[in-house]
Design a protein around this motif. Structure first.
Motif, PDB file in Angstrom:
ATOM      1  N   ALA A 257       0.823  -1.212   0.000  1.00  0.00           N
ATOM      2  CA  ALA A 257       0.000   0.000   0.000  1.00  0.00           C
ATOM      3  C   ALA A 257       0.855   1.259   0.000  1.00  0.00           C
ATOM      4  O   ALA A 257       0.473   2.284  -0.580  1.00  0.00           O
ATOM      5  N   LEU A 258       2.018   1.228   0.642  1.00  0.00           N
ATOM      6  CA  LEU A 258       2.927   2.373   0.652  1.00  0.00           C
ATOM      7  C   LEU A 258       3.687   2.505  -0.671  1.00  0.00           C
ATOM      8  O   LEU A 258       3.909   3.609  -1.174  1.00  0.00           O
ATOM      9  N   ALA A 259       4.076   1.360  -1.239  1.00  0.00           N
ATOM     10  CA  ALA A 259       4.949   1.390  -2.415  1.00  0.00           C
ATOM     11  C   ALA A 259       4.217   1.765  -3.693  1.00  0.00           C
ATOM     12  O   ALA A 259       4.760   2.478  -4.546  1.00  0.00           O
ATOM     13  N   VAL A 260       2.990   1.303  -3.847  1.00  0.00           N
ATOM     14  CA  VAL A 260       2.281   1.463  -5.125  1.00  0.00           C
ATOM     15  C   VAL A 260       2.091   2.926  -5.518  1.00  0.00           C
ATOM     16  O   VAL A 260       2.406   3.308  -6.653  1.00  0.00           O
ATOM     17  N   PRO A 261       1.577   3.804  -4.640  1.00  0.00           N
ATOM     18  CA  PRO A 261       1.437   5.203  -5.068  1.00  0.00           C
ATOM     19  C   PRO A 261       2.771   5.892  -5.334  1.00  0.00           C
ATOM     20  O   PRO A 261       2.854   6.785  -6.182  1.00  0.00           O
ATOM     21  N   VAL A 262       3.824   5.499  -4.613  1.00  0.00           N
ATOM     22  CA  VAL A 262       5.153   6.052  -4.880  1.00  0.00           C
ATOM     23  C   VAL A 262       5.558   5.754  -6.323  1.00  0.00           C
ATOM     24  O   VAL A 262       6.006   6.636  -7.069  1.00  0.00           O
ATOM     25  N   LEU A 263       5.382   4.499  -6.734  1.00  0.00           N
ATOM     26  CA  LEU A 263       5.783   4.099  -8.078  1.00  0.00           C
ATOM     27  C   LEU A 263       4.859   4.681  -9.143  1.00  0.00           C
ATOM     28  O   LEU A 263       5.308   5.013 -10.247  1.00  0.00           O
ATOM     29  N   ALA A 264       3.587   4.817  -8.836  1.00  0.00           N
ATOM     30  CA  ALA A 264       2.663   5.400  -9.811  1.00  0.00           C
ATOM     31  C   ALA A 264       3.077   6.818 -10.162  1.00  0.00           C
ATOM     32  O   ALA A 264       3.037   7.224 -11.335  1.00  0.00           O
ATOM     33  N   ARG A 265       3.484   7.579  -9.169  1.00  0.00           N
ATOM     34  CA  ARG A 265       3.927   8.955  -9.436  1.00  0.00           C
ATOM     35  C   ARG A 265       5.281   8.962 -10.151  1.00  0.00           C
ATOM     36  O   ARG A 265       5.506   9.753 -11.056  1.00  0.00           O
ATOM     37  N   HIS A 266       6.153   8.073  -9.722  1.00  0.00           N
ATOM     38  CA  HIS A 266       7.504   8.053 -10.288  1.00  0.00           C
ATOM     39  C   HIS A 266       7.477   7.596 -11.751  1.00  0.00           C
ATOM     40  O   HIS A 266       8.227   8.128 -12.587  1.00  0.00           O
ATOM     41  N   TRP A 267       6.628   6.603 -12.054  1.00  0.00           N
ATOM     42  CA  TRP A 267       6.551   6.071 -13.415  1.00  0.00           C
ATOM     43  C   TRP A 267       5.502   6.797 -14.260  1.00  0.00           C
ATOM     44  O   TRP A 267       5.388   6.540 -15.457  1.00  0.00           O
ATOM     45  N   ARG A 268       4.690   7.646 -13.623  1.00  0.00           N
ATOM     46  CA  ARG A 268       3.641   8.413 -14.293  1.00  0.00           C
ATOM     47  C   ARG A 268       2.594   7.496 -14.946  1.00  0.00           C
ATOM     48  O   ARG A 268       2.246   7.645 -16.121  1.00  0.00           O
ATOM     49  N   VAL A 269       2.110   6.550 -14.160  1.00  0.00           N
ATOM     50  CA  VAL A 269       1.056   5.632 -14.602  1.00  0.00           C
ATOM     51  C   VAL A 269       0.047   5.466 -13.468  1.00  0.00           C
ATOM     52  O   VAL A 269       0.245   5.981 -12.361  1.00  0.00           O
ATOM     53  N   SER A 270      -1.030   4.742 -13.720  1.00  0.00           N
ATOM     54  CA  SER A 270      -2.013   4.476 -12.677  1.00  0.00           C
ATOM     55  C   SER A 270      -1.465   3.468 -11.678  1.00  0.00           C
ATOM     56  O   SER A 270      -0.532   2.704 -11.970  1.00  0.00           O
ATOM     57  N   THR A 271      -2.051   3.459 -10.494  1.00  0.00           N
ATOM     58  CA  THR A 271      -1.619   2.474  -9.494  1.00  0.00           C
ATOM     59  C   THR A 271      -1.930   1.059  -9.961  1.00  0.00           C
ATOM     60  O   THR A 271      -1.192   0.115  -9.640  1.00  0.00           O
ATOM     61  N   SER A 272      -3.012   0.888 -10.722  1.00  0.00           N
ATOM     62  CA  SER A 272      -3.329  -0.441 -11.252  1.00  0.00           C
ATOM     63  C   SER A 272      -2.261  -0.896 -12.241  1.00  0.00           C
ATOM     64  O   SER A 272      -1.869  -2.068 -12.251  1.00  0.00           O
ATOM     65  N   ALA A 273      -1.773   0.028 -13.065  1.00  0.00           N
ATOM     66  CA  ALA A 273      -0.719  -0.317 -14.032  1.00  0.00           C
ATOM     67  C   ALA A 273       0.572  -0.706 -13.323  1.00  0.00           C
ATOM     68  O   ALA A 273       1.328  -1.549 -13.821  1.00  0.00           O
ATOM     69  N   VAL A 274       0.844  -0.093 -12.172  1.00  0.00           N
ATOM     70  CA  VAL A 274       2.027  -0.485 -11.386  1.00  0.00           C
ATOM     71  C   VAL A 274       1.942  -1.957 -11.006  1.00  0.00           C
ATOM     72  O   VAL A 274       2.884  -2.743 -11.209  1.00  0.00           O
ATOM     73  N   LEU A 275       0.810  -2.355 -10.439  1.00  0.00           N
ATOM     74  CA  LEU A 275       0.641  -3.740 -10.010  1.00  0.00           C
ATOM     75  C   LEU A 275       0.648  -4.688 -11.204  1.00  0.00           C
ATOM     76  O   LEU A 275       1.278  -5.756 -11.154  1.00  0.00           O
ATOM     77  N   LEU A 276      -0.013  -4.310 -12.281  1.00  0.00           N
ATOM     78  CA  LEU A 276      -0.039  -5.147 -13.473  1.00  0.00           C
ATOM     79  C   LEU A 276       1.363  -5.333 -14.041  1.00  0.00           C
ATOM     80  O   LEU A 276       1.726  -6.434 -14.484  1.00  0.00           O
ATOM     81  N   ILE A 431      -3.081  -3.222   1.348  1.00  0.00           N
ATOM     82  CA  ILE A 431      -3.539  -3.814   0.095  1.00  0.00           C
ATOM     83  C   ILE A 431      -3.491  -5.323   0.261  1.00  0.00           C
ATOM     84  O   ILE A 431      -2.511  -5.876   0.764  1.00  0.00           O
ATOM     85  N   ARG A 432      -4.575  -5.950  -0.180  1.00  0.00           N
ATOM     86  CA  ARG A 432      -4.648  -7.416  -0.129  1.00  0.00           C
ATOM     87  C   ARG A 432      -4.517  -7.964  -1.538  1.00  0.00           C
ATOM     88  O   ARG A 432      -5.214  -7.534  -2.466  1.00  0.00           O
ATOM     89  N   LEU A 433      -3.625  -8.927  -1.723  1.00  0.00           N
ATOM     90  CA  LEU A 433      -3.485  -9.675  -2.965  1.00  0.00           C
ATOM     91  C   LEU A 433      -3.967 -11.094  -2.705  1.00  0.00           C
ATOM     92  O   LEU A 433      -3.451 -11.766  -1.803  1.00  0.00           O
ATOM     93  N   VAL A 434      -4.952 -11.535  -3.467  1.00  0.00           N
ATOM     94  CA  VAL A 434      -5.456 -12.900  -3.337  1.00  0.00           C
ATOM     95  C   VAL A 434      -5.195 -13.622  -4.650  1.00  0.00           C
ATOM     96  O   VAL A 434      -5.671 -13.195  -5.707  1.00  0.00           O
ATOM     97  N   LEU A 435      -4.441 -14.703  -4.582  1.00  0.00           N
ATOM     98  CA  LEU A 435      -4.090 -15.460  -5.774  1.00  0.00           C
ATOM     99  C   LEU A 435      -4.669 -16.866  -5.683  1.00  0.00           C
ATOM    100  O   LEU A 435      -4.406 -17.593  -4.726  1.00  0.00           O
ATOM    101  N   ASN A 436      -5.480 -17.211  -6.687  1.00  0.00           N
ATOM    102  CA  ASN A 436      -6.011 -18.559  -6.828  1.00  0.00           C
ATOM    103  C   ASN A 436      -5.383 -19.174  -8.071  1.00  0.00           C
ATOM    104  O   ASN A 436      -5.418 -18.566  -9.144  1.00  0.00           O
ATOM    105  N   ALA A 437      -4.786 -20.356  -7.923  1.00  0.00           N
ATOM    106  CA  ALA A 437      -4.044 -20.941  -9.046  1.00  0.00           C
ATOM    107  C   ALA A 437      -4.323 -22.429  -9.163  1.00  0.00           C
ATOM    108  O   ALA A 437      -4.550 -23.134  -8.176  1.00  0.00           O
TER     109      ALA A 437
END
Length: 482
Positions: A257-276, A431-437
């Protein structure tokens, strides 16, 4: 001890009508058909805490008002003799509601949990409206919580969030003796079906068909080749009829949750694009590929007339992320562009796309496996503000410290895909990540390892972004005017 009263409550709407099903309704009908006999697999539950005002009867009246306003909630479905799926909007009828009276200090959560478990295993009769059930808890004579379970044919997650907000506003008005706030003007599914068959709608469907063909022609054959290297069936295709073991794990992380908005601003993309971006790079690296094609889930509400629509508008759209190059920010910008293109083609004919899979498989000489889903269900995952964000407050040390709070545990989430990742931020600051595989693709330890890798990569890059930001500030401070 909690006491239960079951109610059958009448509702009344403005019209009864029949129309062709929308593309999204047909898509969901097909998914439910594939899941049979477990027709309850696509039941969706949601709930909202209430301020403890009004009476149980006020809340039942609010539930009835919701059905009157939103035609999707009082719609049933069946096929014509020619095989066409149609929607039947009922003008009037009755719905089910459970009201649980709970004493102070009693466990309201266990009552909600038990109700949700029952609803997830209680199928709707799809031809019979309404495809929604309600539950409420009452404490000291006032409603404390409202919950609803719907068939995914009737509503998607965005719709449930709209309903939760509407329940709160309507109950507040009813409890205060004020007139109910008017319904938001929005397009109903019957009108959506008509639009899809109009010249404008047909043009959008043709564009989406072209988009899907391009994605399928360029997609890797699979992201999870057979482990034995024999060239046999990829994990998740399910053609052998064998029972497939699936593993589901949740990672709850303050660090993400702390890292994602930092990277979104740094990379100039949405927070969803950071995770993707991070997920795609990890999958691509694991498979030894230079691109990764995933299905993104979209709410399909870019049209202003659909922003307030309660219905199933959900779609899954293929998006290819090219992974060439060493700079992850370049990959992130390509991922952001890929997301934008995918969402712009969220309206498509599901039957035509199913046929397209077969056509492309014949042209390529092998089937294309796209059983990989990325579903960011956070309420807000767009572009962050450019200034004044958390990166000015977060340090690398704080990011690392936050990782110590991460919790990983098995989860009940289950999907019939090789890889299905859901991202949620229900708890503030986490932020919660749930992975089903599919167990043939990832073992339980590999599922956990993948989630830990997502967190680790995000934190590492966020640390670099924080350091770069600090260096730029320091440089400006030294060389700037005094």
């Amino acid at each position: 001890m909690a006491e239960l009263v079951r109610h059958r409550v009448p509702f009344d709407g403005r019209r009864a009508t029949t129309a062709p099903a929308t593309c999204a309704q047909r898509h969901m009908w097909n998914l439910i058909e594939r899941q049979l006999p477990d027709a309850a697999f696509y039941n969706v539950c949601h709930w909202v805490e209430l301020p403890g005002r009004g009476t149980p009867q006020d809340l039942l009246s609010v539930f009835a008002e919701l059905l009157g306003r939103h035609e999707s909630l009082r719609t049933g479905f069946d096929r014509t003799p020619e095989g066409e799926l149609v929607q039947h909007v009922a003008r009037a009828g009755e719905f089910e509601a459970e009201v649980w009276t709970i004493g102070r200090g009693e466990d309201a959560e266990s009552v909600l949990r038990a109700w949700r478990d029952r609803m997830r295993h209680t199928a709707f009769e799809r031809a019979r409206a309404p495809l929604i059930r309600f539950m409420a808890t009452v404490v000291d004579g006032a409603p404390a919580l409202a919950a609803f379970c719907v068939s995914h044919l009737a509503a998607d997650l965005m719709s449930l969030r709209l309903l939760a907000d509407e329940v709160t506003r309507l109950l507040d008005a009813a409890a205060s003796g004020r007139p109910l706030p008017p319904a938001v003007v929005s397009r109903q599914p019957v009108e959506q079906a008509l639009l899809e068959r109009s010249p404008r709608g047909r043009a959008l469907l043709r564009r989406a068909h072209t988009y899907w063909r391009r994605q399928l022609m360029g997609a890797p054959a699979t992201l999870f080749p057979p482990r034995d290297g024999t060239g046999g069936q990829p994990a998740g295709t399910g053609g052998d009829g064998a029972h497939v073991v699936r593993h589901s794990v949740a990672l709850d992380s303050r660090a993400v949750a702390l890292a994602v908005p930092v990277l979104a601003r740094h990379w100039r993309v949405s927070t969803s694009a950071v995770l993707l971006t991070v997920v795609a790079r990890l999958l691509g690296r694991r498979a030894g590929l230079t691109s990764c094609t995933l299905r993104l889930l979209t709410a399909n509400r870019s049209d202003p007339e659909l922003r307030g629509t309660v219905a199933n508008l959900h779609a899954e759209v293929a998006a290819t992320i090219h992974l060439e190059g060493d700079r992850i920010e370049d990959t992130a910008r390509r991922a952001f562009a890929a997301c934008t293109a995918a969402y712009a083609n969220g309206l498509y004919d599901p039957d035509e796309v199913t046929d397209l899979f077969g056509e492309v498989a014949r042209e390529r000489g092998a089937p294309v496996d796209l059983s990989y889903c990325f579903n960011d269900i956070r309420a807000d995952h767009g572009l962050p503000e450019t200034a004044g964000g958390p990166e000015h407050l977060v340090t690398g040390a704080e990011l690392r410290t936050a990782m110590a709070d991460t919790v990983v545990a098995p989860h009940e989430f289950d999907e019939g895909e090789t890889f299905f990742l859901v991202i949620d931020d229900e708890e503030p600051g986490w932020i919660r990540l749930v992975l089903n595989a599919d167990g043939r693709a990832l073992t339980p330890s590999e599922v956990r390892g993948f989630l830990y890798d997502v967190e680790r990569v995000l934190v590492e890059h966020a640390e670099h972004a924080v350091a770069d930001g600090a260096a730029q500030v320091s440089s400006q401070g030294v060389s700037g005017p005094r």
